[in-house]
Design a protein around this motif. Sequence first.
Motif, PDB file in Angstrom:
ATOM      1  N   VAL A   1       0.849  -1.197   0.000  1.00 37.73           N
ATOM      2  CA  VAL A   1       0.000   0.000   0.000  1.00 37.73           C
ATOM      3  C   VAL A   1       0.880   1.241   0.000  1.00 37.73           C
ATOM      4  N   ARG A   2       1.893   1.209   0.858  1.00 39.43           N
ATOM      5  CA  ARG A   2       2.815   2.343   0.949  1.00 39.43           C
ATOM      6  C   ARG A   2       3.530   2.567  -0.384  1.00 39.43           C
ATOM      7  N   GLU A   3       3.939   1.478  -1.035  1.00 39.80           N
ATOM      8  CA  GLU A   3       4.608   1.585  -2.329  1.00 39.80           C
ATOM      9  C   GLU A   3       3.667   2.174  -3.383  1.00 39.80           C
ATOM     10  N   ALA A   4       2.412   1.736  -3.374  1.00 42.13           N
ATOM     11  CA  ALA A   4       1.431   2.246  -4.331  1.00 42.13           C
ATOM     12  C   ALA A   4       1.192   3.736  -4.121  1.00 42.13           C
ATOM     13  N   LEU A   5       1.107   4.156  -2.875  1.00 41.62           N
ATOM     14  CA  LEU A   5       0.868   5.564  -2.575  1.00 41.62           C
ATOM     15  C   LEU A   5       2.061   6.425  -2.986  1.00 41.62           C
ATOM     16  N   ARG A   6       3.276   5.868  -2.831  1.00 37.94           N
ATOM     17  CA  ARG A   6       4.466   6.613  -3.280  1.00 37.94           C
ATOM     18  C   ARG A   6       4.429   6.834  -4.792  1.00 37.94           C
ATOM     19  N   GLU A   7       4.001   5.817  -5.527  1.00 38.90           N
ATOM     20  CA  GLU A   7       3.902   5.964  -6.978  1.00 38.90           C
ATOM     21  C   GLU A   7       2.845   6.991  -7.353  1.00 38.90           C
ATOM     22  N   LEU A   8       1.723   6.976  -6.654  1.00 39.40           N
ATOM     23  CA  LEU A   8       0.670   7.963  -6.933  1.00 39.40           C
ATOM     24  C   LEU A   8       1.139   9.374  -6.593  1.00 39.40           C
TER      25      LEU A   8
END
Length: 235
Positions: free
Chosen positions: A47-54
Motif C-alpha cells: 500500500v505504501r509503495e502504491a501511494l508513493r507511486e501515486l
Amino acid sequence: MPSLRQCMSDKIRNALTSRIFDGSLKAGERLVELEIAREFDTSQTPVREALRELESLQLVESIPYRGTRVREICDREMIEAYTVRGVLEQLAAELAAPRLAGNVSSLRTSLALIHDAARTGDIEAYARHNIEFHRTIVLASDNQVLIQSWERLAFEARVRLHLHRRHEPSLVDRAREHDGPVDALERGDGVTAGRLLREHAESCKQRWCDRVAGSAASQQTGTTELTPVTASCLS
C-alpha cells in the motif's frame, strides 16, 4: 516474494488511480494505509509503495501528521504547467532534431495511434499515446535535467484526470496539431519543431484560460454548471 508484493502494489495503484479518475475518490479525501491494506487483504508495505507511486504522479500528497490525501489540481497550476511544458518541449525539439532527422518512425507510430484514438473518441488511448508522443521527443533531447523537469510536470495524470471528470470530447482537431512537429523533426528542423510544440502548449493554455473565464462568468450569472473541459485544453 518481492514480485508478489510488486504485483499487489500495482493492483492497488491501478485501483486507486481509477477511483481518482472517475471521481470515486475526491480531492482532499484521505487515504488510510491500514484501511486499504484490509480491503486488499495485504500488508501495509505494498500500500505504501502504491501511494508513493501515486505521489510521484502528483495524484496524491502526503502531509506530515495529516496523512495522505487525494491531491487537487487547481486552474493556476494547470496554466503555469503548460507555460513550463511549452518552453521545455521547444528546447527538447531543438536538441533532439539531429538525432531524429530521418528517424521518426516511433513518432509516426505514436501519431497514427493518436489519430486513431481521436477518430474513435477513445480518451484513455488518446491520453496514453499523446503523452508517449511528447515523451519520445523529450527523451531524444538526451538532456537529463530537461527530462526530469518535464517528467515532474506529470502531464499524463493531469490529462487523464480532467478528461475523465468531464464529457467525452472531440479530439480530431487537437490530434492534427501534432503533425507539423513530426514533419519538421524528420527534416532535422528543430527550430520549427520547437516553435510548433511551444505554440501547441500555449494554445492549450489559452483554451484552459478561456474555460476558467467561462466558469467565472457562469458563477456570476448564477449558473452552476462549469464550462466543459475539452481535449483541446488537454492535449
